[in-house]
Design an enzyme around this catalytic site. Structure first.
Site, PDB file in Angstrom:
ATOM      1  N   THR A 106     -43.989  52.544  -6.460  1.00  0.00           N
ATOM      2  CA  THR A 106     -44.649  53.042  -5.255  1.00  0.00           C
ATOM      3  C   THR A 106     -45.984  53.700  -5.608  1.00  0.00           C
ATOM      4  O   THR A 106     -46.201  54.134  -6.737  1.00  0.00           O
ATOM      5  CB  THR A 106     -43.740  54.043  -4.532  1.00  0.00           C
TER       6      THR A 106
ATOM      7  N   MET B 175     -40.857  59.708  -5.349  1.00  0.00           N
ATOM      8  CA  MET B 175     -40.688  58.260  -5.229  1.00  0.00           C
ATOM      9  C   MET B 175     -40.834  57.587  -6.592  1.00  0.00           C
ATOM     10  O   MET B 175     -40.127  56.617  -6.897  1.00  0.00           O
ATOM     11  CB  MET B 175     -41.693  57.687  -4.229  1.00  0.00           C
ATOM     12  N   HIS B 176     -41.732  58.094  -7.432  1.00  0.00           N
ATOM     13  CA  HIS B 176     -41.881  57.532  -8.774  1.00  0.00           C
ATOM     14  C   HIS B 176     -40.611  57.711  -9.595  1.00  0.00           C
ATOM     15  O   HIS B 176     -40.263  56.848 -10.406  1.00  0.00           O
ATOM     16  CB  HIS B 176     -43.067  58.182  -9.486  1.00  0.00           C
ATOM     17  N   ASP B 177     -39.941  58.841  -9.406  1.00  0.00           N
ATOM     18  CA  ASP B 177     -38.682  59.053 -10.131  1.00  0.00           C
ATOM     19  C   ASP B 177     -37.679  57.947  -9.826  1.00  0.00           C
ATOM     20  O   ASP B 177     -36.861  57.579 -10.674  1.00  0.00           O
ATOM     21  CB  ASP B 177     -38.076  60.413  -9.756  1.00  0.00           C
TER      22      ASP B 177
ATOM     23  N   PHE C 223     -40.178  53.958 -10.631  1.00  0.00           N
ATOM     24  CA  PHE C 223     -40.699  53.661 -11.965  1.00  0.00           C
ATOM     25  C   PHE C 223     -39.587  53.410 -12.965  1.00  0.00           C
ATOM     26  O   PHE C 223     -39.792  52.736 -13.985  1.00  0.00           O
ATOM     27  CB  PHE C 223     -41.579  54.814 -12.461  1.00  0.00           C
TER      28      PHE C 223
END
Length: 248
Positions: A136, A228-230, A233
């Site tokens: 994201t 969101m990256h947690d 990704f």
């Protein structure tokens, strides 16, 4: 300043910040990030400046994260917020003009959109291609694109990860000047000279008023993007996409 960021007072009170990491095509290499942070610290410390022009070299404005940087985030060793590039222009006390004479890719395009004024090149490519790699958007992209481009186009760019020429964006009605690459910097300098004719105190006061809401709202957006990256990704597909697609 580092050798990849050049500072030049191109008119009284007008500082031009030129990103020129030719080896890395203006991706956010450690050298370029350090140079930008130092440049805006220099601006903050010098009350003689009344306007700033941010530009790149040749056909590159800014190209976003490096392959190594993306892998570092994917492996949990770093976050995009470790170095605050995204709000340098927003937090700058005097007006900033992004003269995007060249390509603006991913976080590089987002970085430019946080300026007070944006000038695009008809020939150049602009994209927020985060989702192309399976993660994201970051860098405040989920906030600034809709705010600067409008919700329909902003969300389309974020979700589709498509590339758009400046000409394409002009046809979509972006609220920025879009002109031949050769004219972008000249236009930005003319605008900067107009701005620098005004008292610095009035410029600072008006900018504080105009962008105060953005400055207050952005930190919460950054926290949401990091959350969101947690989630995104960490997916195994992201590492494979970075290897396969980076630079394409």
């Amino acid at each position: 300043m580092t050798s990849v960021v050049d500072l030049s007072e191109v008119a009284p009170g007008v500082l031009q910040v030129t990103m020129q990491d030719r080896q890395n095509k203006n991706t956010f290499s450690p050298e370029l990030m350090q140079g930008l942070v130092e440049a805006f610290a220099h601006i903050e410390a010098n009350p003689g400046y009344r306007a700033v022009i941010l530009t790149g070299y040749d056909t590159y404005f800014a190209s976003g994260g490096t392959k190594e940087g993306l892998h570092s985030i994917q492996q949990g060793r770093s976050k995009f917020s470790d170095v605050n590039l995204y709000s340098l222009a927003l937090d700058c006390r005097v007006p900033v003009i992004s003269a995007m004479q060249g390509h603006g890719i991913g976080g590089g395009f987002v970085f430019g959109l946080f300026a007070d004024f944006v000038v695009l090149s008809r020939e150049s490519v602009y994209t927020t291609n985060f989702m192309k790699y399976g993660f994201t958007p970051g860098m405040g992209a989920t906030y600034i694109l809709a705010r600067k481009l409008g919700i329909p186009l902003g969300h389309e760019m974020l979700m589709s990860a498509r590339s758009y020429r400046g000409d394409d964006l002009a046809k979509r009605g972006v609220p920025f000047p879009v002109m031949p690459r050769a004219d972008v910097l000249g236009y930005a300098r003319e605008l900067a000279v107009d701005l620098a004719d005004k008292p610095r105190g009035a410029l600072v006061t008006l900018k504080d008023h105009l962008v105060g809401g953005m400055r207050r709202e952005l930190p919460a957006v950054i926290e949401q993007e990091l959350a969101m990256h947690d989630v995104t990704f960490s997916q195994p597909e992201v590492r494979e996409r970075i290897e396969r697609l980076f630079g394409n």
